[in-house]
Design a protein around this motif. Sequence first.
Motif, PDB file in Angstrom:
ATOM      1  N   LEU A 195      26.811 -11.169  -9.993  1.00 54.71           N
ATOM      2  CA  LEU A 195      26.217 -12.354 -10.604  1.00 54.71           C
ATOM      3  C   LEU A 195      27.269 -13.354 -11.078  1.00 54.71           C
ATOM      4  O   LEU A 195      26.932 -14.453 -11.503  1.00 54.71           O
ATOM      5  CB  LEU A 195      25.316 -11.948 -11.775  1.00 54.71           C
ATOM      6  N   VAL A 196      28.533 -12.960 -11.025  1.00 49.75           N
ATOM      7  CA  VAL A 196      29.639 -13.883 -11.297  1.00 49.75           C
ATOM      8  C   VAL A 196      30.679 -13.717 -10.209  1.00 49.75           C
ATOM      9  O   VAL A 196      30.806 -12.656  -9.604  1.00 49.75           O
ATOM     10  CB  VAL A 196      30.285 -13.639 -12.684  1.00 49.75           C
ATOM     11  N   GLU A 197      31.413 -14.781  -9.947  1.00 50.36           N
ATOM     12  CA  GLU A 197      32.485 -14.734  -8.969  1.00 50.36           C
ATOM     13  C   GLU A 197      33.650 -15.563  -9.470  1.00 50.36           C
ATOM     14  O   GLU A 197      33.502 -16.388 -10.379  1.00 50.36           O
ATOM     15  CB  GLU A 197      32.011 -15.277  -7.619  1.00 50.36           C
ATOM     16  N   THR A 198      34.824 -15.361  -8.877  1.00 47.75           N
ATOM     17  CA  THR A 198      35.989 -16.163  -9.221  1.00 47.75           C
ATOM     18  C   THR A 198      36.091 -17.339  -8.260  1.00 47.75           C
ATOM     19  O   THR A 198      36.152 -17.153  -7.041  1.00 47.75           O
ATOM     20  CB  THR A 198      37.273 -15.324  -9.136  1.00 47.75           C
ATOM     21  N   ASN A 199      36.068 -18.538  -8.820  1.00 47.13           N
ATOM     22  CA  ASN A 199      36.200 -19.743  -8.013  1.00 47.13           C
ATOM     23  C   ASN A 199      36.816 -20.820  -8.906  1.00 47.13           C
ATOM     24  O   ASN A 199      36.113 -21.513  -9.634  1.00 47.13           O
ATOM     25  CB  ASN A 199      34.838 -20.189  -7.471  1.00 47.13           C
ATOM     26  N   VAL A 200      38.142 -20.896  -8.882  1.00 50.61           N
ATOM     27  CA  VAL A 200      38.855 -21.784  -9.807  1.00 50.61           C
ATOM     28  C   VAL A 200      38.490 -23.241  -9.568  1.00 50.61           C
ATOM     29  O   VAL A 200      38.314 -24.019 -10.520  1.00 50.61           O
ATOM     30  CB  VAL A 200      40.377 -21.571  -9.697  1.00 50.61           C
ATOM     31  N   GLU A 201      38.340 -23.627  -8.311  1.00 54.20           N
ATOM     32  CA  GLU A 201      38.016 -25.017  -7.999  1.00 54.20           C
ATOM     33  C   GLU A 201      36.660 -25.408  -8.585  1.00 54.20           C
ATOM     34  O   GLU A 201      36.523 -26.461  -9.219  1.00 54.20           O
ATOM     35  CB  GLU A 201      38.012 -25.226  -6.484  1.00 54.20           C
ATOM     36  N   GLU A 202      35.659 -24.551  -8.382  1.00 54.97           N
ATOM     37  CA  GLU A 202      34.339 -24.854  -8.937  1.00 54.97           C
ATOM     38  C   GLU A 202      34.363 -24.789 -10.461  1.00 54.97           C
ATOM     39  O   GLU A 202      33.683 -25.565 -11.139  1.00 54.97           O
ATOM     40  CB  GLU A 202      33.289 -23.889  -8.378  1.00 54.97           C
ATOM     41  N   ALA A 203      35.154 -23.853 -11.013  1.00 58.12           N
ATOM     42  CA  ALA A 203      35.279 -23.760 -12.472  1.00 58.12           C
ATOM     43  C   ALA A 203      35.834 -25.070 -13.036  1.00 58.12           C
ATOM     44  O   ALA A 203      35.366 -25.560 -14.076  1.00 58.12           O
ATOM     45  CB  ALA A 203      36.178 -22.595 -12.854  1.00 58.12           C
ATOM     46  N   GLN A 204      36.822 -25.649 -12.356  1.00 60.90           N
ATOM     47  CA  GLN A 204      37.396 -26.918 -12.825  1.00 60.90           C
ATOM     48  C   GLN A 204      36.357 -28.040 -12.791  1.00 60.90           C
ATOM     49  O   GLN A 204      36.307 -28.887 -13.698  1.00 60.90           O
ATOM     50  CB  GLN A 204      38.601 -27.305 -11.953  1.00 60.90           C
ATOM     51  N   GLN A 205      35.515 -28.042 -11.769  1.00 56.03           N
ATOM     52  CA  GLN A 205      34.470 -29.060 -11.679  1.00 56.03           C
ATOM     53  C   GLN A 205      33.462 -28.909 -12.815  1.00 56.03           C
ATOM     54  O   GLN A 205      33.048 -29.895 -13.437  1.00 56.03           O
ATOM     55  CB  GLN A 205      33.782 -28.962 -10.321  1.00 56.03           C
ATOM     56  N   LEU A 206      33.058 -27.671 -13.084  1.00 53.80           N
ATOM     57  CA  LEU A 206      32.127 -27.413 -14.186  1.00 53.80           C
ATOM     58  C   LEU A 206      32.747 -27.811 -15.523  1.00 53.80           C
ATOM     59  O   LEU A 206      32.078 -28.377 -16.397  1.00 53.80           O
ATOM     60  CB  LEU A 206      31.736 -25.928 -14.204  1.00 53.80           C
ATOM     61  N   TRP A 207      34.022 -27.510 -15.676  1.00 55.71           N
ATOM     62  CA  TRP A 207      34.732 -27.838 -16.909  1.00 55.71           C
ATOM     63  C   TRP A 207      34.842 -29.353 -17.095  1.00 55.71           C
ATOM     64  O   TRP A 207      34.649 -29.879 -18.193  1.00 55.71           O
ATOM     65  CB  TRP A 207      36.115 -27.193 -16.889  1.00 55.71           C
ATOM     66  N   ALA A 208      35.111 -30.049 -15.984  1.00 57.20           N
ATOM     67  CA  ALA A 208      35.181 -31.509 -16.056  1.00 57.20           C
ATOM     68  C   ALA A 208      33.831 -32.100 -16.452  1.00 57.20           C
ATOM     69  O   ALA A 208      33.759 -33.046 -17.255  1.00 57.20           O
ATOM     70  CB  ALA A 208      35.628 -32.070 -14.701  1.00 57.20           C
TER      71      ALA A 208
END
Length: 572
Positions: A387-400
């Motif tokens: 139910l969770v995955e590692t995706n730094v690029e998408e994490a940065q978008q969500l954070w932005a």
Amino acid sequence: MKKTNWLLLVLALVLSMFLVACSGGGENTGDDGEGDGTETEETENDGNTEGEGEETSGDSEQVLNIMDSAEIPTMDASLATDAVAFQWLGSTMDGLYRLGEDAQAVPGIAMDHEVSEDALTWTFNLREDATWSNGDPVTANDFVYAWQRAVNPDVGSEYGPYMMGGVIKNATAIADGEMPIEELGVTATDDYTLEVQLEKPIPYFESLTTFGTFLPLNQAFVEEQGDQYALEADTLLSNGPFVMTEWNHGEGWKLEKNEDYWDAENVQLQEINVSVVKDTATGVNLYETGEVDRAGLSAEFVDQYRTSDEFRVEEEPVLFYIKMNQEGNEILANVNARKAIQMVIDRQSMVDVILNNGSIPGVGDIPQNFVTHPETGEDFREINGDLVETNVEEAQQLWATAKEELGMDTAELNYLGGDSEVAKNLDAYIKDQLEQLEGLTVNVQSVPFQERLARDTNMDYELQNSGWGPDYIDPNTFLNMWVTDGANNKTGYSNEDYDSMIERANNELAQKPVERFELFLEAEKKLIQEDAVIAPLYQRASAQVWKPYVKGVIINPMGPDYNYKNAYIEGK
């Protein structure tokens, strides 16, 4: 080189150099627990040595020497909330039942029980040969007093209302101060017959009776000790296999065989000596010099011992995750910020390099190999998947997106972690991972386990490294804690739809196992995928070394991590 990979390399080099410098052994066990549903600490854990069968202890000295990585927060069964307390309560006390082999409930003070046709009345027949360590008989009244005390609002128990509310008749109303404690659905029909009235059918109630909150208490003794009860070895009573005879706070404790225990003939250990040791290298050295009989291993020692016959790895149904205080921080109240925190962490590298003890990435709120579908037998975790995955690029978008919604360019979060060596290494890694989010600064606060429990209770944190082990074998033990104002929620999370799911599972569907299980599957998706209440980290496995002469220790998936009742020393 990415910052994350740089940190992994540095840590690996540091750990390898540390290994060369430390040739020793010793045991550092650490099972500190939060609400097994208990809170547990992010430290290396003890292991289990199987040894049942036809062997006998022979002429070996029956003394077990072990370690723990934290002080016991309390020995008051009404106030205990963590795995350390429940471990030693379970070693010195018997409830109605206790856990035996394969997590099966075996007789304790109860010899057997009957259940009414509507599953609301449970009648327990108690043995008449059980006594307290002061000579008093253990009676049904001891259970009535203990259970009433656990939900008495004047006592302030966290686990009493949590474990008994919605289970024992009138428990919630009593805990809320709306009804006298005498109305609790537990009655001594005579000295050795205990009748329990449930609010509704509870599929896991027999399993619940093995848990520490349901232990009996000797009313006269507890009231005689007053506010000193359970604070020292001499202000405790036992009715179980062992008696605590020494308790040197912060240093360790000693248990001795309870010669008056009803099943004393099957208890072979004469002493269990426990030392508080927070440093793994010190523990490993104590193990190598023969001063302790088992040692928990952190990452740098696993490869050293992996080929040894004394090496053990045990998978546990214990989860660790980052709790996020939505009530106390506007950043963490933002779902996109929480999802970014979930997604930015490389869990695989964390378990492979930092932990290196057999732990696996956490991907939900229910551990693998814990519960299965009642019809198909498929594992809960396998059905719901990651139910969770590692995706730094998408994490940065969500954070932005979160920063834009909050109107901020930079953010600072305090992170509450543990003070053991393993915890500090892990928390340094997590800090590095989180700070990949642009503009985020994470301040790590390393505190003793007991302080972390207190700060969690008071919601005095922003981010927190937290762990949870089951109180009983059912998905509800993990999922129920996140309902609105749940006693162990402590995140500020509140969602009517989620609450309704858990309510239906435990009421309308209580006797419809397939529908109930499938609703729990949906509830977990909402909790983790949609609402991002927690950021799963890992499911713990414990890597340890055990002296081969230690036999008969049973590992439990809930309650006390280890059962020493039938343990013994053979061939030392």
